[in-house]
Design a protein around this motif. Structure first.
Motif, PDB file in Angstrom:
ATOM      1  N   SER A 110      39.437  43.044  51.763  1.00 11.45           N
ATOM      2  CA  SER A 110      39.937  42.968  50.206  1.00 11.45           C
ATOM      3  C   SER A 110      38.514  42.675  49.555  1.00 11.45           C
ATOM      4  O   SER A 110      37.636  42.171  49.939  1.00 11.45           O
ATOM      5  N   THR A 111      38.621  43.371  48.334  1.00  4.14           N
ATOM      6  CA  THR A 111      37.376  43.580  47.509  1.00  4.14           C
ATOM      7  C   THR A 111      37.556  43.115  46.183  1.00  4.14           C
ATOM      8  O   THR A 111      38.739  43.297  45.645  1.00  4.14           O
ATOM      9  N   VAL A 112      36.798  42.256  45.538  1.00  2.49           N
ATOM     10  CA  VAL A 112      36.833  41.877  44.360  1.00  2.49           C
ATOM     11  C   VAL A 112      35.573  42.386  43.541  1.00  2.49           C
ATOM     12  O   VAL A 112      34.489  42.088  44.243  1.00  2.49           O
ATOM     13  N   GLY A 113      35.508  43.631  42.684  1.00  2.00           N
ATOM     14  CA  GLY A 113      34.334  44.125  42.081  1.00  2.00           C
ATOM     15  C   GLY A 113      34.361  44.288  40.718  1.00  2.00           C
ATOM     16  O   GLY A 113      35.353  44.384  40.157  1.00  2.00           O
ATOM     17  N   LYS A 114      32.909  44.800  40.341  1.00  2.61           N
ATOM     18  CA  LYS A 114      32.804  44.748  38.851  1.00  2.61           C
ATOM     19  C   LYS A 114      33.017  46.328  38.728  1.00  2.61           C
ATOM     20  O   LYS A 114      32.941  47.173  39.758  1.00  2.61           O
ATOM     21  N   ASN A 115      33.192  46.580  37.468  1.00  2.75           N
ATOM     22  CA  ASN A 115      33.158  48.283  37.030  1.00  2.75           C
ATOM     23  C   ASN A 115      32.471  48.125  35.721  1.00  2.75           C
ATOM     24  O   ASN A 115      32.912  47.595  34.801  1.00  2.75           O
ATOM     25  N   HIS A 116      31.218  48.974  35.912  1.00  3.83           N
ATOM     26  CA  HIS A 116      30.343  49.121  34.690  1.00  3.83           C
ATOM     27  C   HIS A 116      30.078  47.805  34.175  1.00  3.83           C
ATOM     28  O   HIS A 116      30.121  47.358  32.943  1.00  3.83           O
ATOM     29  N   GLY A 117      29.683  46.864  35.042  1.00  2.00           N
ATOM     30  CA  GLY A 117      29.247  45.480  34.846  1.00  2.00           C
ATOM     31  C   GLY A 117      30.383  44.237  34.419  1.00  2.00           C
ATOM     32  O   GLY A 117      30.001  43.329  34.106  1.00  2.00           O
ATOM     33  N   VAL A 118      31.495  44.868  34.148  1.00  2.00           N
ATOM     34  CA  VAL A 118      32.713  43.865  33.976  1.00  2.00           C
ATOM     35  C   VAL A 118      33.408  43.550  35.385  1.00  2.00           C
ATOM     36  O   VAL A 118      33.731  44.103  36.316  1.00  2.00           O
ATOM     37  N   ALA A 119      33.421  42.241  35.205  1.00  2.00           N
ATOM     38  CA  ALA A 119      34.055  41.557  36.670  1.00  2.00           C
ATOM     39  C   ALA A 119      35.670  41.135  36.173  1.00  2.00           C
ATOM     40  O   ALA A 119      35.685  40.728  35.254  1.00  2.00           O
ATOM     41  N   PRO A 120      36.487  41.137  37.186  1.00  2.00           N
ATOM     42  CA  PRO A 120      37.922  40.688  36.891  1.00  2.00           C
ATOM     43  C   PRO A 120      37.808  39.136  36.914  1.00  2.00           C
ATOM     44  O   PRO A 120      36.988  38.459  37.091  1.00  2.00           O
ATOM     45  N   VAL A 121      38.858  38.712  36.486  1.00  2.00           N
ATOM     46  CA  VAL A 121      39.528  37.367  36.537  1.00  2.00           C
ATOM     47  C   VAL A 121      40.635  37.250  37.273  1.00  2.00           C
ATOM     48  O   VAL A 121      41.621  37.790  37.293  1.00  2.00           O
ATOM     49  N   LEU A 122      40.654  36.222  38.366  1.00  2.00           N
ATOM     50  CA  LEU A 122      41.577  36.037  39.388  1.00  2.00           C
ATOM     51  C   LEU A 122      42.231  34.300  38.785  1.00  2.00           C
ATOM     52  O   LEU A 122      41.215  33.417  39.061  1.00  2.00           O
ATOM     53  N   GLU A 123      43.377  34.240  38.430  1.00  2.00           N
ATOM     54  CA  GLU A 123      44.011  32.860  38.119  1.00  2.00           C
ATOM     55  C   GLU A 123      44.292  32.339  39.262  1.00  2.00           C
ATOM     56  O   GLU A 123      44.405  32.753  40.356  1.00  2.00           O
ATOM     57  N   GLU A 124      44.778  30.948  39.134  1.00  2.00           N
ATOM     58  CA  GLU A 124      45.319  30.382  40.326  1.00  2.00           C
ATOM     59  C   GLU A 124      46.337  30.714  41.262  1.00  2.00           C
ATOM     60  O   GLU A 124      47.274  31.614  40.581  1.00  2.00           O
ATOM     61  N   GLY A 125      46.309  30.726  42.558  1.00  2.00           N
ATOM     62  CA  GLY A 125      47.381  31.045  43.274  1.00  2.00           C
ATOM     63  C   GLY A 125      47.264  32.703  43.761  1.00  2.00           C
ATOM     64  O   GLY A 125      48.473  32.999  43.817  1.00  2.00           O
ATOM     65  N   GLY A 136      36.865  45.492  38.115  1.00  2.00           N
ATOM     66  CA  GLY A 136      36.723  45.960  36.635  1.00  2.00           C
ATOM     67  C   GLY A 136      37.520  44.942  35.702  1.00  2.00           C
ATOM     68  O   GLY A 136      37.582  43.720  35.936  1.00  2.00           O
ATOM     69  N   ARG A 137      37.758  45.305  34.548  1.00  2.00           N
ATOM     70  CA  ARG A 137      38.426  44.495  33.317  1.00  2.00           C
ATOM     71  C   ARG A 137      40.014  44.363  33.988  1.00  2.00           C
ATOM     72  O   ARG A 137      40.834  44.638  33.087  1.00  2.00           O
ATOM     73  N   GLU A 156      46.286  44.552  34.408  1.00  2.00           N
ATOM     74  CA  GLU A 156      46.724  43.248  34.485  1.00  2.00           C
ATOM     75  C   GLU A 156      48.166  43.031  35.187  1.00  2.00           C
ATOM     76  O   GLU A 156      48.714  44.083  35.621  1.00  2.00           O
ATOM     77  N   THR A 157      48.125  41.883  35.834  1.00  2.00           N
ATOM     78  CA  THR A 157      49.547  41.491  36.522  1.00  2.00           C
ATOM     79  C   THR A 157      50.094  40.587  35.405  1.00  2.00           C
ATOM     80  O   THR A 157      49.584  39.674  35.057  1.00  2.00           O
ATOM     81  N   PRO A 158      51.584  40.636  35.629  1.00  2.00           N
ATOM     82  CA  PRO A 158      52.278  39.443  34.785  1.00  2.00           C
ATOM     83  C   PRO A 158      52.245  38.263  35.246  1.00  2.00           C
ATOM     84  O   PRO A 158      52.554  37.098  34.519  1.00  2.00           O
ATOM     85  N   GLY A 159      51.758  38.063  36.343  1.00  2.00           N
ATOM     86  CA  GLY A 159      51.973  36.635  37.024  1.00  2.00           C
ATOM     87  C   GLY A 159      53.343  36.275  37.792  1.00  2.00           C
ATOM     88  O   GLY A 159      54.287  36.935  37.421  1.00  2.00           O
TER      89      GLY A 159
END
Length: 187
Positions: A110-125, A136-137, A156-159
């Protein structure tokens, strides 16, 4: 080197204990250094604790490389992982400096990575099953389960959902009716 580690060892072990105590399959209060997932998390907490306390770049880099060599994980000591997370299999996990929240679950490749310097946000759970990517964004909202082989790139995911790979990079989303986190963590 051990004298330099001893200064922060108790604090790193205390952080590890919080994490271990939250994982259902592990015995509370018991750190098994022969359990590769626990040892992976320990090496991260140790390097990150030393970095937070003293910014000892040389020592932190050695611990980072040790974790990478032993466990196949690319998780830099400056990354702020949450207090409570679980690594199912560490091999091939790559984590960028992104925003992570408690009850994060990571499996191999599994990978969490930046795209053009923008990093993702992973909320709880958030659960990242094998061979997933969040790039990326992207905003992965609370209680999103990313299925094997799915990439979320600037989306984005809806949660409270299960996310699958669709055609042409479009995500398929279904409501998550089961609390998968309760199988992994003591909630």
């Amino acid at each position: 080197m051990s004298v330099r580690i001893d200064k922060d060892l108790d604090q790193a072990l205390a952080r590890l204990e919080v994490c271990i105590n939250a994982v259902r399959m592990w015995r509370p209060g018991e750190f098994d250094y022969l359990h590769s997932s626990q040892y992976t998390i320990f090496l991260y907490f140790l390097s990150n604790t030393i970095w937070r306390n003293r910014q000892d770049k040389q020592l932190c880099t050695k611990l980072f490389y040790l974790n990478k060599a032993l466990n196949g994980i690319d998780c830099f000591y400056e990354i702020e992982l949450p207090e409570i997370f679980f690594i199912g299999h560490s091999v091939g996990i790559v984590l960028a400096k992104a925003s992570y929240a408690n009850y994060l679950v990571l499996y191999q490749n599994s990978t969490v990575g930046k795209n053009h310097g923008v990093a993702p946000v992973l909320e709880e759970g958030v659960i990242l099953y094998p061979n997933t990517a969040v790039i990326g964004r992207s905003l992965v909202r609370k209680n999103s389960v990313i299925s094997q082989g799915t990439s979320i790139i600037n989306q984005e995911t809806p949660g409270n959902c299960l996310v699958f790979a669709g055609e042409n990079g479009k995500l398929q989303v279904r409501a998550n009716e089961k609390n998968i986190l309760a199988d992994i963590f003591r909630l």
